[in-house]
Design an enzyme around this catalytic site. Structure first.
Site, short mmCIF file in Angstrom:
data_model
loop_
_atom_site.label_atom_id
_atom_site.label_comp_id
_atom_site.label_asym_id
_atom_site.label_seq_id
_atom_site.Cartn_x
_atom_site.Cartn_y
_atom_site.Cartn_z
N ASP A 23 -7.25 40.64 -38.73
CA ASP A 23 -7.96 40.96 -37.47
C ASP A 23 -9.39 41.43 -37.70
OD1 ASP A 23 -5.50 40.55 -36.17
OD2 ASP A 23 -4.95 42.64 -36.48
N HIS A 73 -6.55 34.43 -33.72
CA HIS A 73 -7.99 34.64 -33.72
C HIS A 73 -8.45 34.69 -32.28
CE1 HIS A 73 -8.46 33.79 -37.86
NE2 HIS A 73 -8.25 32.50 -37.79
P1 GDP Z 1 -9.35 37.54 -36.58
O1 GDP Z 1 -7.88 37.23 -36.57
O2 GDP Z 1 -9.83 37.98 -37.92
O3 GDP Z 1 -10.16 36.44 -35.99
O4 GDP Z 1 -9.59 38.82 -35.66
P2 GDP Z 1 -9.13 39.05 -34.13
O5 GDP Z 1 -9.66 38.00 -33.28
O6 GDP Z 1 -7.69 39.34 -34.08
O7 GDP Z 1 -9.84 40.48 -33.88
C1 GDP Z 1 -11.16 40.64 -33.82
C2 GDP Z 1 -11.52 41.25 -32.46
O8 GDP Z 1 -12.83 41.67 -32.50
C3 GDP Z 1 -11.44 40.26 -31.32
O9 GDP Z 1 -11.11 40.96 -30.15
C4 GDP Z 1 -12.88 39.71 -31.24
O10 GDP Z 1 -13.23 39.20 -29.95
C5 GDP Z 1 -13.63 40.94 -31.53
N1 GDP Z 1 -14.93 40.82 -32.17
C6 GDP Z 1 -15.29 40.02 -33.21
N2 GDP Z 1 -16.54 40.35 -33.59
C7 GDP Z 1 -16.94 41.38 -32.80
C8 GDP Z 1 -18.12 42.20 -32.75
O11 GDP Z 1 -19.04 42.06 -33.54
N3 GDP Z 1 -18.15 43.18 -31.80
C9 GDP Z 1 -17.14 43.41 -30.93
N4 GDP Z 1 -17.26 44.39 -30.04
N5 GDP Z 1 -16.01 42.66 -30.96
C10 GDP Z 1 -15.92 41.69 -31.89
#
Ligand code: GDP
Length: 426
Positions: free
Chosen positions: A12, A40
C-alpha cells in the site's frame, strides 16, 4: 529498458499511482506475482479505480498490459474487473494473459477461509483470496495452468488428481462437503473459453520486446517486508514481491532490469499487520489514518483500517536493500503537512542495544523504535511539482531520510492524482 516498481515496506505504498504515471513513458506493463489479494488505487480522468488483477497501464491506450506467469489468476475476478473498466469508458484495453499463468480456483478461496477459521486467534490475517492455497498447489505441482483450461479432458484429469487430498481435508479437518471434479471442470472450461481471446505466450512476446528495445514496466504488488524469504515470515505473502523475482514471474532476462524504483510512504502503514515496530495508536493514529492516502488509510481490498505509524528508516532501508532499489519514490508527503513535529524511527533497541539492521521476526517482535524528531512544515504542499518550491523543513525531512535509507529519493508524490508529482535529480 526495464524498470520495476515495487514496494519497500508492508504494501500500500502508492505503487498504483506511480505505475499509472510512469506507464505514460512505457510500451508494456507487466504484473509478475500475487493475485487479487491486494489493490492499487488509481485516480485519473476516468474516475477512481481499485485494481486488483489488471496491470495499472490499462488506462493508457498505447500500453500493452500483461499478466505474467507468476500471477495467481482468478478468472471470475479478472472478468469482473475487466467488465467494470470497460463499463467506465476504457473501450479497447490492450491486455494479454500468459498461457503459463496458473488459475486460482474457488476452492483456494474456500480453503483459505476454512483455514483462517480453524486457526482462530492464531490466524495470519489473510485477505481470504486463496493466495496461500494457490501457491501451495502450484509448487506441489497440482495447480492448473491457463493453457490447461482449454482442454476439457486434461482439465478434468488434473482436477480429479488435485481433489483427492483436498477432499480428505474437507471431510476430516474442515467438516465440509466434498469438492466435485465434474462440476469444477464444466465451470472452469467455460471460464477458460471466456479468457481465451486474451491468452498468449507472453514469455516469447516479452523477450522480443526486450530485443527490440521496448520500454517495459514491471509492476509489483505488496512490499518487500511481505517477501517469504526476506520479510516478516510468517506474516508474509506466498509469492515474492521483490524485483529479483520479477525476472522470473514476468519472464524477462534479469540483466535487462536496469531501474528498480522502491516506493515508500512518507509515514508507515500496514494492513493485516504482523510486526510493525513504529506503529502508533490512539488519537494520534486516528488523525494520521483519517488524513492518509486519498480517503484515509483503509485497505483497497478489504476496507480494513490500516495500522499507521511514523516512517521506519530501518525497515525501509532493509526493503530498499532486498529490492536492489536504484531509486526511491516517496508518496503521501502532503499528508504530513498538519504536524508540528514529525518523528522518524532511525534505529531499533533490541535487548538494550541499539541496532540499525532489520532482524528476523522473533527479534523484530522485541525491538523498540528509537525516534529522531523533525520540525514539521505546516504548509499545504498538495500538488507541488517543483522540489525547490517545497518548504525547507520538508526538503530536510526528505534529505535526512534519503541518507538513512541509503538510496536516492528521486520521485516525490504530493497528492493522489497523476499530476501531483515532483521529480528530483540524483
Ligand atoms: P498500492 O497498492 O501500493 O498502489 O497502494 P494503495 O493504492 O493501496 O494505497 C495508496 C493510497 O495512497 C491510495 O489511497 C492512493 O490514492 C493514495 N496516494 C498515492 N500517492 C499519494 C500522495 O502522494 N498523496 C496522497 N494524499 N495520497 C496518495
Amino acid at each position: 529498458m526495464i524498470r520495476a516498481i515495487v514496494g519497500a515496506n508492508w504494501g500500500d505504498e502508492g505503487k498504483g499511482k506511480l505505475t499509472d504515471v510512469l506507464a505514460e513513458q512505457t510500451d508494456l506493463v507487466v504484473r509478475f506475482q500475487g493475485g487479487a489479494n491486494a489493490g492499487h488505487t488509481i485516480i485519473n480522468e476516468y474516475g477512481k479505480f481499485a485494481l486488483h488483477l489488471l496491470p495499472s497501464g490499462i488506462f493508457h491506450p498505447e500500453v500493452l498490459n500483461i499478466i505474467g506467469p507468476g500471477v495467481a489468476l482468478d478468472p471470475t475476478a479478472f472478468l469482473g474487473e475487466l467488465n467494470s473498466v470497460l463499463s467506465r469508458g476504457i473501450r479497447h484495453p490492450r491486455l494479454c494473459i500468459s498461457d503459463r499463468a496458473q488459475v486460482l480456483m474457488d476452492f483456494h478461496v474456500l480453503l483459505d477461509t476454512l483455514e483462517e477459521e480453524r486457526l482462530g486467534k492464531n490466524k495470519f490475517g489473510s485477505t481470504k483470496s486463496g493466495i496461500a492455497p494457490f501457491y501451495s498447489d502450484k509448487f506441489a505441482k497440482v495447480g492448473i495452468q491457463v493453457s490447461q483450461l482449454m482442454d476439457k479432458d486434461l482439465l478434468h484429469e488434473r482436477l480429479v488428481n488435485s481433489l483427492v487430498k483436498k477432499n480428505v481435508l474437507m471431510a476430516h479437518l474442515y467438516h465440509h462437503a466434498p469438492l466435485d471434479a465434474d462440476e469444477l471442470t464444466e465451470k472452469y472450461y467455460a471460464l477458460g473459453q471466456q479468457l481465451k481471446p486474451w491468452v498468449q505466450d507472453t514469455t516469447w512476446m516479452l523477450h522480443d520486446a526486450v530485443k527490440t528495445g521496448k520500454r517495459i514496466l514491471l509492476e509489483g504488488q505488496l512490499g518487500a517486508l511481505r517477501d517469504p524469504d526476506h520479510g516478516i515470515y510468517p506474516y508474509t505473502t506466498s509469492s515474492s514481491p521483490l524485483a529479483g523475482y520479477a525476472a522470473v514471474g514476468a519472464g524477462v532476462p534479469p540483466w535487462a532490469i536496469t531501474e528498480v524504483i522502491a516506493v515508500t510512504k512518507a509515514y508507515s502503514s500496514s494492513v493485516g499487520t504482523g510486526v510493525f515496530p513504529s506503529c502508533i495508536t490512539g488519537d494520534e493514529a486516528e488523525e494520521l489514518r483519517k488524513r492518509g492516502g486519498d480517503a484515509g488509510e483503509y485497505g483497497a481490498k478489504t476496507g480494513r483500517p490500516r495500522d499507521v505509524g511514523w516512517f521506519d528508516a530501518v525497515a525501509t532501508r532493509h526493503g530498499c536493500l532486498v529490492q536492489g532499489a536504484t531509486d526511491v519514490a516517496m508518496t503521501n508527503l502532503d499528508v504530513l503537512s498538519y504536524l508540528d513535529e514529525i518523528p522518524v524511527c532511525v534505529a531499533y533497541e533490541l535487548d538494550g542495544e541499539r541496532i540499525d539492521h532489520f532482524p528476523a521476526t522473533p527479534s523484530l517482535k522485541r525491538v523498540k523504535p528509537i525516534y529522531e524528531t523533525f520540525p514539521g512544515w505546516k504548509t499545504d504542499i498538495r500538488g507541488e511539482t517543483q522540489y525547490e518550491n517545497l518548504p525547507s523543513a520538508c526538503r530536510q525531512y526528505v534529505e535526512r531520510i534519503e541518507r538513512l535509507i541509503d538510496t536516492p529519493i528521486t520521485i516525490l508524490s504530493t497528492g493522489p492524482r497523476r499530476e501531483e508529482i515532483c521529480y528530483r535529480a540524483k
